[in-house]
Design a protein around this motif. Structure first.
Motif, PDB file in Angstrom:
ATOM      1  N   ASP A 223       0.863  -1.192   0.000  1.00 42.34           N
ATOM      2  CA  ASP A 223       0.000   0.000   0.000  1.00 42.34           C
ATOM      3  C   ASP A 223       0.891   1.231   0.000  1.00 42.34           C
ATOM      4  N   THR A 224       1.442   1.537  -1.160  1.00 35.44           N
ATOM      5  CA  THR A 224       2.372   2.650  -1.286  1.00 35.44           C
ATOM      6  C   THR A 224       2.207   3.313  -2.646  1.00 35.44           C
TER       7      THR A 224
ATOM      8  N   ARG B 194      -3.208   1.473 -11.424  1.00 33.32           N
ATOM      9  CA  ARG B 194      -2.215   0.813 -10.570  1.00 33.32           C
ATOM     10  C   ARG B 194      -0.990   1.681 -10.297  1.00 33.32           C
TER      11      ARG B 194
END
Length: 231
Positions: free
Chosen positions: A106-107, A128
């Motif tokens: 989650d970055t 994405r």
């Protein structure tokens, strides 16, 4: 060397064989490092705002580019810092949107590609990653300036031969950490540490060695490549 323009502190990290290869020519990834060195690299990742690779690294190694140690992730979170952003330079290339670069962690994920492929990559990568037009061809100095504008103060480059050559020939690396594995590859088909180019460091301008460290069976060489080097 380009040291005056606003950009992140750039640390280039790489492991290679005694004869300068990053991998062999097989489909299986060649292990050059060891557990002690992998932990050192994880600590470097935890101390950086972003980690950058190239398209070939995504294709060949399918890296996650995440901080592995839970205590390091927790320390960053406790300091109010997000996980290090993932950055890729695709140039004119293409990568699988199902690669772990895009699907794990989650970055923030940022992709720089050539002008002629920007529309294609935006459509292909969907939501994405943020796809940025990096010029024709992609300009490493622009990438660094754009990352600085996003708040990246410290960048870890874990590139292959193309990315290493791009940043080193442009004089945009402040620190080089080079790990030497105790064996030879001996195959000209395999990727090397750098390709051909005009580098700022040559027989008349030698790079400065600041540290040499043995870690079990590998050796770390640390070089200062700019006047911005952090001891």
């Amino acid at each position: 060397m380009q040291t005056s323009r606003a950009r992140p502190y750039v640390l280039l990290s790489c492991a290679m064989s005694l004869d300068g290869y990053l991998d062999d020519a097989t489909d299986e990834r060649l292990v050059l490092s060891n557990s002690e060195d992998l932990d050192r690299v994880d600590a470097m990742r935890a101390g950086c705002d972003a980690i950058l690779v190239g398209a070939n690294t995504i294709r060949r190694d399918n890296p996650r580019l995440l901080v592995r140690a839970a205590e390091r992730r927790e320390r960053r979170a406790g300091d109010g810092l997000p996980p290090p952003a993932k950055v890729a330079i695709l140039g004119h290339g293409d990568v699988d949107p199902g690669s772990r670069f895009f699907t794990e962690g989650d970055t923030e994920k940022i992709v720089y590609c050539a002008t002629t492929t920007a529309r294609h990559n935006r459509a292909r990568l969907g939501g994405r990653a943020e796809v940025v037009d990096g010029g024709e061809p992609v300009d490493a100095a622009f990438v660094l300036e754009d990352l600085a504008a996003r708040g990246v103060g410290r960048l870890l480059v874990e590139g292959g031969s193309t990315i290493n050559t791009m940043f080193l020939t442009a004089g945009l690396v402040d620190e080089l950490q080079l790990v030497i594995a105790p064996f030879f590859v001996g195959d000209g088909r395999a990727p090397r540490f750098v390709g051909d180019g005009r580098f700022p460091w040559h027989p008349g301008h030698r790079a400065t060695v600041v540290d040499v460290r043995q870690m079990d069976d590998v050796v770390l060489l640390r070089y200062a490549l700019s006047d911005r080097f952090e001891a």
